[in-house]
Design a protein around this motif. Sequence first.
Motif, PDB file in Angstrom:
ATOM      1  N   TRP A 145       1.032  -1.339   0.179  1.00 26.79           N
ATOM      2  CA  TRP A 145      -0.138  -0.417  -0.264  1.00 26.79           C
ATOM      3  C   TRP A 145       0.806   1.262  -0.019  1.00 26.79           C
ATOM      4  O   TRP A 145       0.869   2.131  -0.751  1.00 26.79           O
ATOM      5  N   VAL A 146       2.085   1.548   0.653  1.00 28.55           N
ATOM      6  CA  VAL A 146       2.681   2.488   1.036  1.00 28.55           C
ATOM      7  C   VAL A 146       3.822   2.796  -0.435  1.00 28.55           C
ATOM      8  O   VAL A 146       3.338   3.681  -0.919  1.00 28.55           O
ATOM      9  N   ALA A 147       4.184   1.255  -1.070  1.00 27.83           N
ATOM     10  CA  ALA A 147       4.573   1.601  -2.271  1.00 27.83           C
ATOM     11  C   ALA A 147       3.467   2.104  -3.373  1.00 27.83           C
ATOM     12  O   ALA A 147       4.084   3.130  -4.284  1.00 27.83           O
ATOM     13  N   LEU A 148       2.469   1.737  -3.651  1.00 22.95           N
ATOM     14  CA  LEU A 148       1.751   1.783  -4.381  1.00 22.95           C
ATOM     15  C   LEU A 148       1.131   3.761  -4.210  1.00 22.95           C
ATOM     16  O   LEU A 148       0.547   4.417  -5.162  1.00 22.95           O
ATOM     17  N   ARG A 149       1.171   4.037  -3.478  1.00 26.04           N
ATOM     18  CA  ARG A 149       0.856   5.689  -2.636  1.00 26.04           C
ATOM     19  C   ARG A 149       1.388   6.378  -3.227  1.00 26.04           C
ATOM     20  O   ARG A 149       1.590   7.435  -4.224  1.00 26.04           O
ATOM     21  N   TYR A 150       2.568   5.593  -2.642  1.00 18.92           N
ATOM     22  CA  TYR A 150       4.194   6.527  -3.626  1.00 18.92           C
ATOM     23  C   TYR A 150       3.771   6.805  -4.830  1.00 18.92           C
ATOM     24  O   TYR A 150       3.684   7.638  -5.464  1.00 18.92           O
ATOM     25  N   LEU A 151       4.051   5.418  -5.815  1.00 26.46           N
ATOM     26  CA  LEU A 151       3.950   5.647  -7.492  1.00 26.46           C
ATOM     27  C   LEU A 151       2.402   6.608  -7.687  1.00 26.46           C
ATOM     28  O   LEU A 151       2.968   7.618  -9.107  1.00 26.46           O
ATOM     29  N   PHE A 152       1.517   6.511  -7.087  1.00 21.89           N
ATOM     30  CA  PHE A 152       0.377   7.177  -7.546  1.00 21.89           C
ATOM     31  C   PHE A 152       0.380   8.357  -7.340  1.00 21.89           C
ATOM     32  O   PHE A 152       0.307   8.887  -8.503  1.00 21.89           O
ATOM     33  N   VAL A 153       1.221   9.219  -6.421  1.00 22.77           N
ATOM     34  CA  VAL A 153       1.269  10.367  -6.138  1.00 22.77           C
ATOM     35  C   VAL A 153       2.340  10.575  -7.187  1.00 22.77           C
ATOM     36  O   VAL A 153       2.094  12.422  -7.555  1.00 22.77           O
ATOM     37  N   SER A 154       3.496  10.296  -7.103  1.00 24.59           N
ATOM     38  CA  SER A 154       4.580   9.980  -8.235  1.00 24.59           C
ATOM     39  C   SER A 154       4.165  10.430  -9.954  1.00 24.59           C
ATOM     40  O   SER A 154       4.579  11.453 -10.531  1.00 24.59           O
ATOM     41  N   ASN A 155       2.989   9.793  -9.579  1.00 29.33           N
ATOM     42  CA  ASN A 155       3.100   9.594 -11.348  1.00 29.33           C
ATOM     43  C   ASN A 155       1.648  10.598 -12.068  1.00 29.33           C
ATOM     44  O   ASN A 155       1.815  11.656 -12.621  1.00 29.33           O
ATOM     45  N   THR A 156       0.503  10.665 -10.858  1.00 31.53           N
ATOM     46  CA  THR A 156      -0.359  12.524 -10.920  1.00 31.53           C
ATOM     47  C   THR A 156       0.889  13.624 -11.176  1.00 31.53           C
ATOM     48  O   THR A 156       0.661  14.366 -12.090  1.00 31.53           O
TER      49      THR A 156
END
Lengths: 482, 110
Positions: A145-156
């Motif tokens: 979840w932490v990784a997903l959140r990171y990727l999501f924020v950075s990709n946006t």
Amino acid sequence: MIINGTILWLALPFFVGFTVYLLPGTARLLTLGVTLVSLAYAMALFGQPAPLDLHLLDSFGVTLLADDLSAYFILTNALVTAAVILYCWDTSKTAFFYTQAIILHGSVNAVFVCADLISLYVALEVIGIAAFLLIAYPRQDRSLWVALRYLFVSNTAMLFYLVGAALVYQTHQSFAFTGLRGAPTEAVVLIVLGLLVKGGVFVSGLWLPLTHAEAESPVSALLSGVVVKAGVFPLVRCALLMEELDPLLRVFGVATALLGVVYALVETDAKRVLALSTVSQVGWVIAVPPAAGVYALAHGLVKAALFLTVGNLPSRDLTVLQQRPMATSLWLPLMAGSVAIAGCPLFLSFGAKAFTLEYALPWQGIMLNVAAVGTALVYAKFLVLPHRRDATSTAKLGLWTALALLLGSLLLANVVYLEAYTGPKVLKALAVIGGGLLFHRLVVQRFRFTLPQVLEDFEHLIGGMSVMVVVLFLMVGSWLAI
Amino acid sequence: MLHACVYATILLGFFGIIFKENLVMKIIAMDVMSTGVIALFVLVAARTGVRTPIVGILPRDGYADPVPQAVILTAIVIGFSIQALMLVGVMKLARDNPTLETRAIEEEYR
């Protein structure tokens, strides 16, 4: 010679990364070798009389720019990655981990030499993917979840950045960094927003504490030591190329330095304290662009050392650590790291702080000194922890080799700014640390405040970006002469 | 007009990321946003002309700028690989959090 060397050096980590996956037995040696190549390259770059300006293919090809600033960042990257590999040497990490680590190393290197918006975009996205895989490496739901959140924020954030890049191209028919000059306001705003989020600056950097605190400690060391610098480096580069952006960075830098310190002061979880202190230190890096290289080197080394040490403590909770003494062998590096980051003489951080303050504007000097006292206060939390010689520690040999490399470099690197060692400056640094310790004993220990963590919620992180867009529009549109 | 549509797509995608509760919906919203960005690049390229830029006896002017199109190809590839990666992650998360409500997941793993 150095031109071909640059291209080979850029390609090497990716080549080795995939080779390692085919030949798992050689993973540790090969990846360590790559970091040594980076180290040698950084040294060669320091020896270059003039900045290296490369145009691959013709006018639409990739452009690279390597100078002393890049050399400092590459040196940080090489040392921190080498230390992390040494740390993981006798653990059961698979070849997959080393593959990702070295690909991350390579893409961070690419950021430090690239000079056009699209190469930067590609490198930043590769960093996002490699960091995602490293954070998710333990394969537990929480880390996922932490990784997903990171990727999501950075990709946006990177999508906003791409819109900005398209607008810059529309104006100048070129993707070069210097195209920001003369580009429409919205282009500058969107590009700066993307980089601010990636670099963990100010409110848009609040994704950082959870991500860096929940990752495994070697991964945290990589993330805090070098990956955030990949976000701030382009900002610094642009500010140095175009003076118009300079005031923007100075304001954000100081605000970030103070915000991070305030958050870190009220925190009781050791890894979160370190992560929040990273936010504050990133602020220091961008607050004074001419001093960014030295400061990034100092911070990268010491923060990696601290994360690796804290990962071996019996608990992450500082209140538990107060009751349960740690082994003295662990307390010593923890203490060295804490006084180093607070700017104690003998360590590079002292020179870096002096260098930064030297180039700071008058109003910045006051605020940054406040932030420095705050940092000393934050790290006093670690200094007052009890320790016992006979306490058991689970630390492996890898920790000591990694710490020797990081702290040794921190001492050696002092040569870059020996002028800092004057009587008043040394006294001031010691007074700041002593004052921080005293104030912590007398005041901070007695009271407990908490700040709400609600801003770190996923939705607020994304929503924070739109708020930052508005703030940036106001600042860039009405105040900067771009 | 086309510009307005493209920017509307980007904004709608962004609002989707904020307002949709479900993690899969958020990822789809991000895809909408990146579609908007891709369309913007195509629009920027096509602004100057409509022809395909092929060397030959065709008239030299009025061709679409190939550079943004080449660049956006890279971005498309990166975009879909990131989305694939995120969907795999979501699939694994869904085993223990079948509703995939962001708020619930966040409460659990804080």
